[in-house]
Scaffold this active site. Structure first.
Site, PDB file in Angstrom:
ATOM      1  N   GLY A  46       0.830  -1.244  -0.059  1.00 38.69           N
ATOM      2  CA  GLY A  46      -0.094  -0.051  -0.011  1.00 38.69           C
ATOM      3  C   GLY A  46       0.922   1.171  -0.037  1.00 38.69           C
ATOM      4  O   GLY A  46       1.888   1.135   0.437  1.00 38.69           O
ATOM      5  N   GLN A  51       3.133   9.962   1.343  1.00 36.03           N
ATOM      6  CA  GLN A  51       4.292   9.347   1.250  1.00 36.03           C
ATOM      7  C   GLN A  51       5.084   9.694  -0.097  1.00 36.03           C
ATOM      8  O   GLN A  51       6.453   9.322  -0.109  1.00 36.03           O
ATOM      9  CB  GLN A  51       4.030   7.655   1.192  1.00 36.03           C
ATOM     10  CG  GLN A  51       3.429   7.106   2.828  1.00 36.03           C
ATOM     11  CD  GLN A  51       3.367   5.912   2.836  1.00 36.03           C
ATOM     12  OE1 GLN A  51       2.511   5.232   2.330  1.00 36.03           O
ATOM     13  NE2 GLN A  51       4.495   5.080   3.120  1.00 36.03           N
ATOM     14  N   CYS A  94       6.523  -0.083   7.364  1.00 36.56           N
ATOM     15  CA  CYS A  94       5.993   0.956   6.129  1.00 36.56           C
ATOM     16  C   CYS A  94       6.818   1.554   5.560  1.00 36.56           C
ATOM     17  O   CYS A  94       8.197   1.631   5.933  1.00 36.56           O
ATOM     18  CB  CYS A  94       5.543   2.220   7.350  1.00 36.56           C
ATOM     19  SG  CYS A  94       5.136   3.473   6.700  1.00 36.56           S
ATOM     20  N   LEU A  95       6.922   1.934   3.987  1.00 31.58           N
ATOM     21  CA  LEU A  95       7.975   2.495   3.059  1.00 31.58           C
ATOM     22  C   LEU A  95       8.504   3.702   3.763  1.00 31.58           C
ATOM     23  O   LEU A  95       9.442   3.942   3.370  1.00 31.58           O
ATOM     24  CB  LEU A  95       7.250   2.379   1.883  1.00 31.58           C
ATOM     25  CG  LEU A  95       6.812   1.140   1.169  1.00 31.58           C
ATOM     26  CD1 LEU A  95       6.115   1.641  -0.146  1.00 31.58           C
ATOM     27  CD2 LEU A  95       8.069   0.055   1.078  1.00 31.58           C
ATOM     28  N   HIS A 136      -3.922   1.374   7.925  1.00 31.96           N
ATOM     29  CA  HIS A 136      -2.698   1.783   7.903  1.00 31.96           C
ATOM     30  C   HIS A 136      -2.624   2.893   6.937  1.00 31.96           C
ATOM     31  O   HIS A 136      -2.034   4.035   7.184  1.00 31.96           O
ATOM     32  CB  HIS A 136      -1.652   0.532   7.512  1.00 31.96           C
ATOM     33  CG  HIS A 136      -0.294   1.125   7.523  1.00 31.96           C
ATOM     34  ND1 HIS A 136       0.960   0.745   8.393  1.00 31.96           N
ATOM     35  CD2 HIS A 136       0.415   1.967   6.742  1.00 31.96           C
ATOM     36  CE1 HIS A 136       2.055   1.037   7.933  1.00 31.96           C
ATOM     37  NE2 HIS A 136       1.627   2.040   6.951  1.00 31.96           N
ATOM     38  N   GLU A 137      -3.028   2.790   5.627  1.00 34.67           N
ATOM     39  CA  GLU A 137      -2.904   3.843   4.576  1.00 34.67           C
ATOM     40  C   GLU A 137      -3.635   4.996   4.799  1.00 34.67           C
ATOM     41  O   GLU A 137      -3.378   6.037   4.696  1.00 34.67           O
ATOM     42  CB  GLU A 137      -3.309   3.277   3.254  1.00 34.67           C
ATOM     43  CG  GLU A 137      -2.350   2.136   2.517  1.00 34.67           C
ATOM     44  CD  GLU A 137      -0.937   2.476   2.905  1.00 34.67           C
ATOM     45  OE1 GLU A 137      -0.450   3.569   2.781  1.00 34.67           O
ATOM     46  OE2 GLU A 137      -0.273   1.419   3.108  1.00 34.67           O
ATOM     47  N   HIS A 140      -2.212   7.477   7.252  1.00 34.41           N
ATOM     48  CA  HIS A 140      -1.236   8.282   6.440  1.00 34.41           C
ATOM     49  C   HIS A 140      -2.079   9.661   6.028  1.00 34.41           C
ATOM     50  O   HIS A 140      -1.408  10.823   6.238  1.00 34.41           O
ATOM     51  CB  HIS A 140      -0.590   7.760   5.488  1.00 34.41           C
ATOM     52  CG  HIS A 140       0.523   6.657   5.710  1.00 34.41           C
ATOM     53  ND1 HIS A 140       1.600   7.416   6.205  1.00 34.41           N
ATOM     54  CD2 HIS A 140       0.786   5.479   5.325  1.00 34.41           C
ATOM     55  CE1 HIS A 140       2.592   6.319   6.358  1.00 34.41           C
ATOM     56  NE2 HIS A 140       2.044   5.142   5.879  1.00 34.41           N
TER      57      HIS A 140
END
Ligand code: ZN
Length: 172
Positions: A46, A51, A94-95, A136-137, A140
């Site tokens: 995701g 991000q 997480c990226l 999670h997304e 963000h």
């Protein structure tokens, strides 16, 4: 399509409250294509617009197993959780926080209202990994990182480890 730079903690864009999208145009389609390509190139499941430095309410996801990857990509505009139930724990990464992870408690099942790239309203229900990834997304988009859900002690340890790894990977 083009790969985008992934912003990492502590970049302030990751703490912004993202704004809603009301233009469903070519610019949005291009942004989504680039985000999807960036997500696959980084082996992520995701990616949220902040991000890649864009503080707008947009997420892309693909939680399918490797052989199905690329076929079931989801792009959600202005997603909002309208129902949640149950509880589960998931070991998240997480990226934007490379190389660290931590166990987060999430809702087990959720319902999400969102718009597609044409601006049409849609509702989806999810459980398990997809529910976790959506939560999670969507976090963000509100400037929340998974580490914010950890206990203060655990968060301190994980962020200390993160800082150490970042320092090691940067040429001094
Ligand atoms: Zn993330």
């Amino acid at each position: 399509m083009a790969l985008m730079k992934i912003y990492t903690h502590p970049d302030p864009v990751l703490r912004e409250k993202c704004t809603e999208i009301d233009q469903f145009d070519d610019e949005l389609t291009t942004l989504v294509s680039n985000m999807v390509e960036t997500m696959y190139a980084s082996d992520g499941i995701g990616l949220a617009a902040p991000q890649v430095g864009v503080a707008r309410r947009l997420i892309v996801l693909d939680v399918s197993s490797s052989e199905d990857r690329g076929r079931k990509v989801l792009a959600l505009v202005n997603p909002e959780i309208t129902m949640q139930e149950g509880e589960l724990e998931w070991d998240e990464g997480c990226l934007s926080l490379p190389d660290i992870n931590g166990i987060v408690t999430r809702a087990e099942k959720i319902r999400v209202d969102a718009k597609n790239l044409e601006g049409e309203e849609l509702t989806l229900e999810a459980e398990g990994l997809l529910a976790v990834a959506l939560q999670h997304e969507i976090d963000h988009l509100n400037g929340v990182l998974f580490t914010d859900h950890l206990s203060p002690l655990k968060r301190k340890l994980v962020l200390r480890e993160y800082k150490k790894l970042q320092e090691e990977s940067e040429p001094s």
